[in-house]
Design a protein around this motif. Structure first.
Motif, PDB file in Angstrom:
ATOM      1  N   HIS A 106       4.469  -6.812  -3.549  1.00 24.99           N
ATOM      2  CA  HIS A 106       4.125  -6.921  -2.127  1.00 24.99           C
ATOM      3  C   HIS A 106       2.663  -7.338  -1.921  1.00 24.99           C
ATOM      4  O   HIS A 106       2.375  -8.166  -1.056  1.00 24.99           O
ATOM      5  CB  HIS A 106       4.393  -5.609  -1.395  1.00 24.99           C
ATOM      6  CG  HIS A 106       5.836  -5.391  -1.091  1.00 24.99           C
ATOM      7  ND1 HIS A 106       6.550  -6.206  -0.240  1.00 24.99           N
ATOM      8  CD2 HIS A 106       6.706  -4.460  -1.530  1.00 24.99           C
ATOM      9  CE1 HIS A 106       7.793  -5.785  -0.163  1.00 24.99           C
ATOM     10  NE2 HIS A 106       7.915  -4.731  -0.935  1.00 24.99           N
ATOM     11  N   LEU A 107       1.766  -6.783  -2.700  1.00 24.59           N
ATOM     12  CA  LEU A 107       0.358  -7.124  -2.505  1.00 24.59           C
ATOM     13  C   LEU A 107       0.054  -8.553  -2.929  1.00 24.59           C
ATOM     14  O   LEU A 107      -0.751  -9.237  -2.286  1.00 24.59           O
ATOM     15  CB  LEU A 107      -0.539  -6.121  -3.238  1.00 24.59           C
ATOM     16  CG  LEU A 107      -0.506  -4.712  -2.646  1.00 24.59           C
ATOM     17  CD1 LEU A 107      -1.285  -3.740  -3.527  1.00 24.59           C
ATOM     18  CD2 LEU A 107      -1.042  -4.688  -1.216  1.00 24.59           C
ATOM     19  N   SER A 108       0.714  -9.032  -3.973  1.00 27.72           N
ATOM     20  CA  SER A 108       0.496 -10.437  -4.344  1.00 27.72           C
ATOM     21  C   SER A 108       1.110 -11.358  -3.294  1.00 27.72           C
ATOM     22  O   SER A 108       0.539 -12.396  -2.961  1.00 27.72           O
ATOM     23  CB  SER A 108       1.039 -10.733  -5.738  1.00 27.72           C
ATOM     24  OG  SER A 108       2.433 -10.592  -5.793  1.00 27.72           O
TER      25      SER A 108
ATOM     26  N   ARG B 200       0.831  -1.207   0.000  1.00 25.55           N
ATOM     27  CA  ARG B 200       0.000   0.000   0.000  1.00 25.55           C
ATOM     28  C   ARG B 200       0.870   1.264   0.000  1.00 25.55           C
ATOM     29  O   ARG B 200       0.536   2.254  -0.641  1.00 25.55           O
ATOM     30  CB  ARG B 200      -0.955  -0.013   1.184  1.00 25.55           C
ATOM     31  CG  ARG B 200      -2.025  -1.077   1.041  1.00 25.55           C
ATOM     32  CD  ARG B 200      -3.006  -1.051   2.201  1.00 25.55           C
ATOM     33  NE  ARG B 200      -3.926  -2.153   2.144  1.00 25.55           N
ATOM     34  CZ  ARG B 200      -4.971  -2.240   1.323  1.00 25.55           C
ATOM     35  NH1 ARG B 200      -5.226  -1.278   0.472  1.00 25.55           N
ATOM     36  NH2 ARG B 200      -5.767  -3.300   1.356  1.00 25.55           N
ATOM     37  N   GLU B 201       1.983   1.217   0.726  1.00 30.14           N
ATOM     38  CA  GLU B 201       2.909   2.353   0.736  1.00 30.14           C
ATOM     39  C   GLU B 201       3.513   2.563  -0.653  1.00 30.14           C
ATOM     40  O   GLU B 201       3.591   3.691  -1.148  1.00 30.14           O
ATOM     41  CB  GLU B 201       4.005   2.102   1.763  1.00 30.14           C
ATOM     42  CG  GLU B 201       5.006   3.218   1.893  1.00 30.14           C
ATOM     43  CD  GLU B 201       6.076   2.917   2.927  1.00 30.14           C
ATOM     44  OE1 GLU B 201       7.232   3.289   2.678  1.00 30.14           O
ATOM     45  OE2 GLU B 201       5.758   2.293   3.963  1.00 30.14           O
ATOM     46  N   ALA B 202       3.918   1.469  -1.287  1.00 32.66           N
ATOM     47  CA  ALA B 202       4.484   1.573  -2.635  1.00 32.66           C
ATOM     48  C   ALA B 202       3.437   2.086  -3.624  1.00 32.66           C
ATOM     49  O   ALA B 202       3.741   2.901  -4.499  1.00 32.66           O
ATOM     50  CB  ALA B 202       5.019   0.212  -3.080  1.00 32.66           C
ATOM     51  N   LEU B 203       2.214   1.645  -3.488  1.00 37.56           N
ATOM     52  CA  LEU B 203       1.138   2.096  -4.367  1.00 37.56           C
ATOM     53  C   LEU B 203       0.899   3.596  -4.207  1.00 37.56           C
ATOM     54  O   LEU B 203       0.734   4.319  -5.195  1.00 37.56           O
ATOM     55  CB  LEU B 203      -0.133   1.315  -4.053  1.00 37.56           C
ATOM     56  CG  LEU B 203      -1.262   1.383  -5.063  1.00 37.56           C
ATOM     57  CD1 LEU B 203      -0.814   0.893  -6.433  1.00 37.56           C
ATOM     58  CD2 LEU B 203      -2.438   0.550  -4.563  1.00 37.56           C
ATOM     59  N   ALA B 204       0.934   4.065  -2.977  1.00 35.93           N
ATOM     60  CA  ALA B 204       0.729   5.491  -2.706  1.00 35.93           C
ATOM     61  C   ALA B 204       1.836   6.341  -3.331  1.00 35.93           C
ATOM     62  O   ALA B 204       1.626   7.512  -3.641  1.00 35.93           O
ATOM     63  CB  ALA B 204       0.654   5.740  -1.201  1.00 35.93           C
ATOM     64  N   GLN B 205       3.008   5.740  -3.506  1.00 33.82           N
ATOM     65  CA  GLN B 205       4.147   6.455  -4.102  1.00 33.82           C
ATOM     66  C   GLN B 205       4.285   6.169  -5.599  1.00 33.82           C
ATOM     67  O   GLN B 205       5.306   6.481  -6.204  1.00 33.82           O
ATOM     68  CB  GLN B 205       5.428   6.081  -3.370  1.00 33.82           C
ATOM     69  CG  GLN B 205       5.419   6.488  -1.917  1.00 33.82           C
ATOM     70  CD  GLN B 205       6.629   5.964  -1.150  1.00 33.82           C
ATOM     71  OE1 GLN B 205       7.567   5.414  -1.731  1.00 33.82           O
ATOM     72  NE2 GLN B 205       6.594   6.135   0.157  1.00 33.82           N
ATOM     73  N   ASP B 206       3.254   5.547  -6.165  1.00 35.37           N
ATOM     74  CA  ASP B 206       3.237   5.190  -7.596  1.00 35.37           C
ATOM     75  C   ASP B 206       4.363   4.238  -7.996  1.00 35.37           C
ATOM     76  O   ASP B 206       4.817   4.253  -9.141  1.00 35.37           O
ATOM     77  CB  ASP B 206       3.256   6.444  -8.484  1.00 35.37           C
ATOM     78  CG  ASP B 206       1.959   7.226  -8.397  1.00 35.37           C
ATOM     79  OD1 ASP B 206       0.891   6.605  -8.212  1.00 35.37           O
ATOM     80  OD2 ASP B 206       2.015   8.466  -8.518  1.00 35.37           O
TER      81      ASP B 206
END
Length: 101
Positions: free
Chosen positions: A69-71, A55-61
């Motif tokens: 990480h999510l998988s 989620r942190e990586a997603l927020a940073q695009d």
């Protein structure tokens, strides 16, 4: 490792890793357990680490890192419930977003 179920679970390394669980996660979580009763809680906690990183990586695009990480979180949550049927309250752990896992 005195719990016979955990002793048996020690043989599942290849099953877990071929499905996306890092070998280090497998050894860390399994090594932290002394009772099968804590299986779901321990694996869910490890999954949450990957979920938070995703989620942190997603927020940073950072979409590639987020996807990884999510998988990894998803498969780790799956194995948290793997053959864990004796404590449904623990297996029905609810994540902070409010979705049942």
């Amino acid at each position: 490792m005195s719990d016979p179920k955990l002793h048996h679970a020690a043989n599942w390394l290849s099953r877990f890793t071929v499905n996306g669980v890092a070998a280090s996660d497998f050894h860390d979580v399994l090594g932290s357990l002394t009772s099968w009763d804590d299986w779901c809680t321990a694996w869910s906690a490890r999954a949450r680490v990957h979920e938070d990183l995703g989620r942190e990586a997603l927020a940073q695009d950072h979409h590639v890192s987020a996807g990884e990480h999510l998988s990894r979180a998803a498969v780790t949550y799956h194995f948290a419930k793997y053959l864990f049927v004796q404590d449904m309250a623990q297996a029905e752990w609810k994540n902070p977003v409010g979705h049942w896992i």
